[in-house]
Motif scaffolding. Structure first.
Motif, PDB file in Angstrom:
ATOM      1  N   THR A   1     -35.842 -62.876 -11.232  1.00  0.00           N
ATOM      2  CA  THR A   1     -37.063 -62.476 -10.538  1.00  0.00           C
ATOM      3  C   THR A   1     -36.757 -61.297  -9.628  1.00  0.00           C
ATOM      4  O   THR A   1     -35.784 -61.325  -8.866  1.00  0.00           O
ATOM      5  CB  THR A   1     -37.616 -63.636  -9.680  1.00  0.00           C
ATOM      6  N   ARG A   2     -37.566 -60.270  -9.702  1.00  0.00           N
ATOM      7  CA  ARG A   2     -37.379 -59.085  -8.871  1.00  0.00           C
ATOM      8  C   ARG A   2     -37.730 -59.411  -7.422  1.00  0.00           C
ATOM      9  O   ARG A   2     -38.728 -60.083  -7.142  1.00  0.00           O
ATOM     10  CB  ARG A   2     -38.284 -57.974  -9.389  1.00  0.00           C
ATOM     11  N   ILE A   3     -36.919 -58.957  -6.481  1.00  0.00           N
ATOM     12  CA  ILE A   3     -37.199 -59.182  -5.056  1.00  0.00           C
ATOM     13  C   ILE A   3     -37.101 -57.858  -4.304  1.00  0.00           C
ATOM     14  O   ILE A   3     -36.338 -56.973  -4.682  1.00  0.00           O
ATOM     15  CB  ILE A   3     -36.226 -60.202  -4.431  1.00  0.00           C
ATOM     16  N   SER A   4     -37.906 -57.705  -3.253  1.00  0.00           N
ATOM     17  CA  SER A   4     -37.826 -56.508  -2.420  1.00  0.00           C
ATOM     18  C   SER A   4     -38.479 -56.791  -1.080  1.00  0.00           C
ATOM     19  O   SER A   4     -39.373 -57.640  -0.978  1.00  0.00           O
ATOM     20  CB  SER A   4     -38.512 -55.308  -3.087  1.00  0.00           C
ATOM     21  N   GLY A   5     -38.026 -56.104  -0.052  1.00  0.00           N
ATOM     22  CA  GLY A   5     -38.615 -56.279   1.265  1.00  0.00           C
ATOM     23  C   GLY A   5     -37.645 -55.883   2.362  1.00  0.00           C
ATOM     24  O   GLY A   5     -36.645 -55.196   2.115  1.00  0.00           O
ATOM     25  N   THR A   6     -37.932 -56.334   3.574  1.00  0.00           N
ATOM     26  CA  THR A   6     -37.109 -56.034   4.750  1.00  0.00           C
ATOM     27  C   THR A   6     -36.475 -57.315   5.262  1.00  0.00           C
ATOM     28  O   THR A   6     -37.146 -58.344   5.396  1.00  0.00           O
ATOM     29  CB  THR A   6     -37.971 -55.409   5.858  1.00  0.00           C
ATOM     30  N   VAL A   7     -35.193 -57.266   5.544  1.00  0.00           N
ATOM     31  CA  VAL A   7     -34.484 -58.453   6.035  1.00  0.00           C
ATOM     32  C   VAL A   7     -34.987 -58.811   7.427  1.00  0.00           C
ATOM     33  O   VAL A   7     -35.016 -57.974   8.332  1.00  0.00           O
ATOM     34  CB  VAL A   7     -32.964 -58.211   6.063  1.00  0.00           C
ATOM     35  N   GLU A   8     -35.386 -60.073   7.605  1.00  0.00           N
ATOM     36  CA  GLU A   8     -35.871 -60.569   8.896  1.00  0.00           C
ATOM     37  C   GLU A   8     -34.787 -61.348   9.634  1.00  0.00           C
ATOM     38  O   GLU A   8     -34.712 -61.285  10.858  1.00  0.00           O
ATOM     39  CB  GLU A   8     -37.085 -61.488   8.682  1.00  0.00           C
ATOM     40  N   ARG A   9     -33.986 -62.105   8.890  1.00  0.00           N
ATOM     41  CA  ARG A   9     -32.992 -62.983   9.513  1.00  0.00           C
ATOM     42  C   ARG A   9     -31.835 -63.196   8.552  1.00  0.00           C
ATOM     43  O   ARG A   9     -32.026 -63.284   7.344  1.00  0.00           O
ATOM     44  CB  ARG A   9     -33.636 -64.325   9.873  1.00  0.00           C
ATOM     45  N   VAL A  10     -30.615 -63.301   9.118  1.00  0.00           N
ATOM     46  CA  VAL A  10     -29.424 -63.580   8.315  1.00  0.00           C
ATOM     47  C   VAL A  10     -28.708 -64.773   8.927  1.00  0.00           C
ATOM     48  O   VAL A  10     -28.446 -64.807  10.130  1.00  0.00           O
ATOM     49  CB  VAL A  10     -28.462 -62.372   8.269  1.00  0.00           C
ATOM     50  N   ASP A  11     -28.410 -65.781   8.112  1.00  0.00           N
ATOM     51  CA  ASP A  11     -27.719 -66.977   8.581  1.00  0.00           C
ATOM     52  C   ASP A  11     -26.630 -67.323   7.575  1.00  0.00           C
ATOM     53  O   ASP A  11     -26.880 -68.014   6.587  1.00  0.00           O
ATOM     54  CB  ASP A  11     -28.713 -68.136   8.727  1.00  0.00           C
ATOM     55  N   GLY A  12     -25.432 -66.839   7.825  1.00  0.00           N
ATOM     56  CA  GLY A  12     -24.350 -67.043   6.874  1.00  0.00           C
ATOM     57  C   GLY A  12     -24.649 -66.316   5.581  1.00  0.00           C
ATOM     58  O   GLY A  12     -24.877 -65.114   5.572  1.00  0.00           O
ATOM     59  N   ARG A  13     -24.687 -67.057   4.471  1.00  0.00           N
ATOM     60  CA  ARG A  13     -24.968 -66.456   3.177  1.00  0.00           C
ATOM     61  C   ARG A  13     -26.447 -66.529   2.835  1.00  0.00           C
ATOM     62  O   ARG A  13     -26.863 -66.095   1.758  1.00  0.00           O
ATOM     63  CB  ARG A  13     -24.124 -67.122   2.079  1.00  0.00           C
TER      64      ARG A  13
ATOM     65  N   PRO B   1     -30.764 -57.674   9.977  1.00  0.00           N
ATOM     66  CA  PRO B   1     -32.211 -57.569  10.211  1.00  0.00           C
ATOM     67  C   PRO B   1     -32.647 -56.111  10.293  1.00  0.00           C
ATOM     68  O   PRO B   1     -31.986 -55.282  10.937  1.00  0.00           O
ATOM     69  CB  PRO B   1     -32.394 -58.282  11.550  1.00  0.00           C
ATOM     70  N   GLY B   2     -33.725 -55.802   9.592  1.00  0.00           N
ATOM     71  CA  GLY B   2     -34.276 -54.452   9.632  1.00  0.00           C
ATOM     72  C   GLY B   2     -33.954 -53.609   8.428  1.00  0.00           C
ATOM     73  O   GLY B   2     -34.633 -52.608   8.181  1.00  0.00           O
ATOM     74  N   VAL B   3     -32.928 -53.985   7.640  1.00  0.00           N
ATOM     75  CA  VAL B   3     -32.588 -53.169   6.478  1.00  0.00           C
ATOM     76  C   VAL B   3     -33.498 -53.540   5.308  1.00  0.00           C
ATOM     77  O   VAL B   3     -33.967 -54.676   5.198  1.00  0.00           O
ATOM     78  CB  VAL B   3     -31.106 -53.330   6.053  1.00  0.00           C
ATOM     79  N   LYS B   4     -33.742 -52.574   4.449  1.00  0.00           N
ATOM     80  CA  LYS B   4     -34.569 -52.803   3.267  1.00  0.00           C
ATOM     81  C   LYS B   4     -33.668 -53.150   2.082  1.00  0.00           C
ATOM     82  O   LYS B   4     -32.591 -52.568   1.934  1.00  0.00           O
ATOM     83  CB  LYS B   4     -35.409 -51.566   2.952  1.00  0.00           C
ATOM     84  N   VAL B   5     -34.132 -54.096   1.271  1.00  0.00           N
ATOM     85  CA  VAL B   5     -33.342 -54.524   0.125  1.00  0.00           C
ATOM     86  C   VAL B   5     -34.213 -54.596  -1.120  1.00  0.00           C
ATOM     87  O   VAL B   5     -35.432 -54.706  -1.046  1.00  0.00           O
ATOM     88  CB  VAL B   5     -32.692 -55.909   0.365  1.00  0.00           C
TER      89      VAL B   5
ATOM     90  N   GLU C   1     -28.516 -62.343  -7.600  1.00  0.00           N
ATOM     91  CA  GLU C   1     -27.483 -61.896  -8.525  1.00  0.00           C
ATOM     92  C   GLU C   1     -27.110 -60.437  -8.299  1.00  0.00           C
ATOM     93  O   GLU C   1     -25.974 -60.045  -8.516  1.00  0.00           O
ATOM     94  CB  GLU C   1     -27.937 -62.107  -9.967  1.00  0.00           C
ATOM     95  N   MET C   2     -28.077 -59.629  -7.877  1.00  0.00           N
ATOM     96  CA  MET C   2     -27.806 -58.217  -7.621  1.00  0.00           C
ATOM     97  C   MET C   2     -28.709 -57.748  -6.487  1.00  0.00           C
ATOM     98  O   MET C   2     -29.871 -58.167  -6.385  1.00  0.00           O
ATOM     99  CB  MET C   2     -28.008 -57.380  -8.872  1.00  0.00           C
ATOM    100  N   LEU C   3     -28.181 -56.908  -5.606  1.00  0.00           N
ATOM    101  CA  LEU C   3     -28.934 -56.490  -4.428  1.00  0.00           C
ATOM    102  C   LEU C   3     -28.560 -55.067  -4.052  1.00  0.00           C
ATOM    103  O   LEU C   3     -27.387 -54.731  -3.897  1.00  0.00           O
ATOM    104  CB  LEU C   3     -28.627 -57.424  -3.259  1.00  0.00           C
ATOM    105  N   ALA C   4     -29.578 -54.221  -3.921  1.00  0.00           N
ATOM    106  CA  ALA C   4     -29.395 -52.851  -3.440  1.00  0.00           C
ATOM    107  C   ALA C   4     -29.849 -52.808  -2.001  1.00  0.00           C
ATOM    108  O   ALA C   4     -30.983 -53.186  -1.681  1.00  0.00           O
ATOM    109  CB  ALA C   4     -30.198 -51.878  -4.294  1.00  0.00           C
ATOM    110  N   VAL C   5     -28.968 -52.380  -1.103  1.00  0.00           N
ATOM    111  CA  VAL C   5     -29.240 -52.381   0.328  1.00  0.00           C
ATOM    112  C   VAL C   5     -29.406 -50.946   0.827  1.00  0.00           C
ATOM    113  O   VAL C   5     -28.571 -50.087   0.534  1.00  0.00           O
ATOM    114  CB  VAL C   5     -28.117 -53.074   1.122  1.00  0.00           C
ATOM    115  N   GLN C   6     -30.465 -50.704   1.566  1.00  0.00           N
ATOM    116  CA  GLN C   6     -30.687 -49.394   2.177  1.00  0.00           C
ATOM    117  C   GLN C   6     -30.420 -49.518   3.671  1.00  0.00           C
ATOM    118  O   GLN C   6     -31.231 -50.071   4.401  1.00  0.00           O
ATOM    119  CB  GLN C   6     -32.138 -48.940   1.958  1.00  0.00           C
ATOM    120  N   PRO C   7     -29.244 -49.061   4.136  1.00  0.00           N
ATOM    121  CA  PRO C   7     -28.876 -49.217   5.558  1.00  0.00           C
ATOM    122  C   PRO C   7     -29.879 -48.587   6.501  1.00  0.00           C
ATOM    123  O   PRO C   7     -30.525 -47.610   6.141  1.00  0.00           O
ATOM    124  CB  PRO C   7     -27.527 -48.505   5.639  1.00  0.00           C
TER     125      PRO C   7
END
Length: 213
Positions: free
Chosen positions: A39-51, A188-192, A207-213
């Motif tokens: 499934t395709r995913i995209s958006g802005t990271v709001e929170r990170v908790d471990g993995r 938090p704040g980066v687009k993926v 499975e795969m993630l492109a991160v825009q710092p």
């Protein structure tokens, strides 16, 4: 349409490429078995908790995803003509001109870990537009044709399983260097943008993630 989007289509049906992603029908058909269930995913990271991380997607919806040890994480930067070199694996979107030559509008340079992704030559999107993913066998510097005339550029001879293409790259070509990265970029704040698979335990594993710092 950005090639980054086309590339994601080539990688998830061809990546992230994600980055982007409009999925060419030819690429989707060729990779449907390998990428079934993604499934395709995209958006802005709001929170990170471990993995685990939560992203806010289009329309304000939120969803939680989990990274696996095997998750492929990439980032990208603006590139230059000088980043192109024989032996590098690239994905180039090009328009066939009246001179019957392929003129690149965008070229992505992949890391070695993505060699072979979406390999081939296929029509995409607008008329006379193609995407070629393959290895730069040779390149010749010199004058190439642009929308404004001619300019100093380079001619790529790109090979792939079953064929080869000659592609002209000019100073007007948008070049992106995709680099292998890791979870340290996930803040938090980066687009993926990427693709996940729904696991039997109910979690959505990336499975795969492109991160825009």
């Amino acid at each position: 349409m950005r090639t980054r989007e086309l590339l994601f289509g080539t990688c998830v049906a061809s990546l992230v490429s994600f980055a982007a992603l409009a999925i060419p029908a030819t690429a989707e058909a060729a990779t449907s078995n390998a990428f079934a269930g993604l499934t395709r995913i995209s958006g802005t990271v709001e929170r990170v908790d471990g993995r685990e991380f939560l992203i806010r997607g289009p329309g304000g919806t939120t969803a939680t995803y989990e990274l696996a040890p095997s998750t492929r994480i990439t980032t990208s930067r603006h590139g230059e003509l000088s980043d192109l070199a024989p032996g590098k694996f690239v994905g180039c979107t090009a328009v066939e001109g009246r001179d019957d030559k392929l003129h690149a509008t965008e070229c992505h340079i992949f890391p070695q870990s993505m060699r072979g992704v979406g390999e081939g030559h296929n029509p995409v999107g607008p008329p006379n537009t193609t995407m070629t993913n393959g290895n730069i066998a040779t390149m010749t510097n010199g004058e190439v044709r642009t929308a404004k005339g001619t300019a100093e550029g380079t001619v790529l001879h790109v090979t792939y399983k079953g064929g080869a293409q000659t592609i002209e790259v000019s100073p007007q070509t948008h070049i992106t260097v995709i680099e292998q990265s890791n979870a340290s970029l996930l803040k938090p704040g980066v687009k993926v943008m990427g693709a996940s698979r729904h696991a039997p335990d109910g979690t959505d594993v990336v499975e795969m993630l492109a991160v825009q710092p």
